[in-house]
Design a protein around this motif. Sequence first.
Motif, PDB file in Angstrom:
ATOM      1  N   SER A  33     -16.539   1.084 -18.648  1.00 17.31           N
ATOM      2  CA  SER A  33     -15.152   1.500 -18.810  1.00 17.31           C
ATOM      3  C   SER A  33     -14.420   0.493 -19.695  1.00 17.31           C
ATOM      4  O   SER A  33     -14.911  -0.612 -19.950  1.00 17.31           O
ATOM      5  CB  SER A  33     -14.457   1.579 -17.453  1.00 17.31           C
ATOM      6  OG  SER A  33     -14.306   0.270 -16.895  1.00 17.31           O
ATOM      7  N   GLY A  34     -13.235   0.876 -20.168  1.00 15.16           N
ATOM      8  CA  GLY A  34     -12.455  -0.040 -20.987  1.00 15.16           C
ATOM      9  C   GLY A  34     -12.134  -1.328 -20.252  1.00 15.16           C
ATOM     10  O   GLY A  34     -12.197  -2.422 -20.830  1.00 15.16           O
TER      11      GLY A  34
ATOM     12  N   LYS B  99     -14.601   0.633 -27.207  1.00 13.22           N
ATOM     13  CA  LYS B  99     -15.352   1.762 -26.654  1.00 13.22           C
ATOM     14  C   LYS B  99     -15.159   3.021 -27.496  1.00 13.22           C
ATOM     15  O   LYS B  99     -16.100   3.805 -27.678  1.00 13.22           O
ATOM     16  CB  LYS B  99     -14.897   2.021 -25.208  1.00 13.22           C
ATOM     17  CG  LYS B  99     -15.651   3.148 -24.495  1.00 13.22           C
ATOM     18  CD  LYS B  99     -15.194   3.300 -23.058  1.00 13.22           C
ATOM     19  CE  LYS B  99     -15.872   4.484 -22.389  1.00 13.22           C
ATOM     20  NZ  LYS B  99     -17.348   4.267 -22.262  1.00 13.22           N
ATOM     21  N   SER B 100     -13.967   3.205 -28.046  1.00 14.40           N
ATOM     22  CA  SER B 100     -13.689   4.409 -28.832  1.00 14.40           C
ATOM     23  C   SER B 100     -14.519   4.464 -30.111  1.00 14.40           C
ATOM     24  O   SER B 100     -14.825   5.559 -30.603  1.00 14.40           O
ATOM     25  CB  SER B 100     -12.193   4.477 -29.172  1.00 14.40           C
ATOM     26  OG  SER B 100     -11.830   3.447 -30.086  1.00 14.40           O
TER      27      SER B 100
ATOM     28  N   ARG C   2     -10.783  -0.546 -24.486  1.00 11.61           N
ATOM     29  CA  ARG C   2     -10.717   0.875 -24.865  1.00 11.61           C
ATOM     30  C   ARG C   2     -10.893   1.042 -26.372  1.00 11.61           C
ATOM     31  O   ARG C   2     -11.517   2.003 -26.836  1.00 11.61           O
ATOM     32  CB  ARG C   2      -9.392   1.476 -24.423  1.00 11.61           C
ATOM     33  CG  ARG C   2      -9.182   1.514 -22.925  1.00 11.61           C
ATOM     34  CD  ARG C   2      -8.004   2.410 -22.548  1.00 11.61           C
ATOM     35  NE  ARG C   2      -6.777   2.007 -23.212  1.00 11.61           N
ATOM     36  CZ  ARG C   2      -5.946   1.074 -22.748  1.00 11.61           C
ATOM     37  NH1 ARG C   2      -6.228   0.438 -21.628  1.00 11.61           N
ATOM     38  NH2 ARG C   2      -4.828   0.782 -23.406  1.00 11.61           N
TER      39      ARG C   2
END
Length: 408
Positions: free
Chosen positions: A179-180, A132-133, A129
């Motif tokens: 996805s994370g 990805k952010s 996550r």
Amino acid sequence: MFLYRHIMSGFVAPKYRPHYVRHVNINDCKGPCFVIWNHLSRLDHAFVMEATYPRKLSIVAGYNEFFRSHLALVFRLMNVIPKKNYNEDIAGVRAMWSIIKQGGCIAFSPEGMSSIYGQNQPIVPGTGRFLKSFGIPVYFVHLSGSYLTSTKVCTDIRPGRVDVELSLLFSPEQLEAMSGDEIQDAINAAFRHDDYAWNKEKRIRYKSRGKICTKLDDICYKCPKCGAELQMTSGGDTIRCEACGNGARMNDYYDFEPFNQDCVLPESPNKWVEMERKDIIGEIRRNPEYSFTEKVKVGCLPTNHLVRHKKTSEPCGEGCLTIDHSGLHFSGTKFGAPWNWELGYDVVYSLPIVTDTSFFSLYIDREYHDIFPERHSVGKMLLLTEEMHRLHVNTWKNFPWCDHLYQK
């Protein structure tokens, strides 16, 4: 960076015979990016830097390292970013975000610390996550052989060979599409590596100068033959069980050579720890009252000066540390006053090993502390903490290829 690179590449790295393969040129990336690597030893920074040079890296290192007198100035000059290992650290994330906004490059190990057993560890929960952010390219430096040059059980240097491979792991488009959890799984799969197994094929000699088994009993604490715990002794090039005499010598290829045909030894120290882990998994599941207590001494960071003589802390207390199904419990003293605390497995999933396996660290009330057990029991305490966490919380999951350890 220029000076650091020439010192490392000219005087330090050559003795380890590094071999570089660059599938991409990170210097073609003009904007911000991440560099991640499978963290095998304390020497990794030299190989990661050379693989990406002349791109300037801001490397993430343990917060406590900035309090050590021989590192503090160098870390500041190199723009190293402090991060509290296995602990929520908003300041560290803000520092990374600041450098990214300036178009910089952050280098960090998602495992959180260097390898303990010569193989990769599951990366810190939330890494997927986190990457990805940001949505910027993620480059990967894959290392092989680095652990065997300087193991976690002993800090001496063992020249041999290190293979270094640079590639692009995620583009911004790939991060956006994943996805994370998918990113997390992909990193764990890319990191999958066992230095001992790697050298079974490569057959590279690491010059140990007759000290290859030094402190090996810290992690290989249970006899594979009689099952006695904390009865293994090691030193020089031998490890032996004081209860039954089972043991072996280890050569400079990291092969066990049993004393005689009756001795029972795993294929490698890594496989030895795997055996111990499986035994602990079974034991704590069979016994809901399981408890393990050790007498320990405690160290903490000074407030008005740096820690000298390459130490990581200064003595401040002592007591008893207990690991059971509800968490870690300490009863003792700090600076002469009573000191008691508890940590649940929702906040502790492993024990950070700072320099070697003679002690570990914990953040208690957000302050750094070293824990020094009286016996060579860090290996057992580490496995107990990890498997208690997986039994009761399991946010730091083991690898799918290790599922066989949990079968009845």
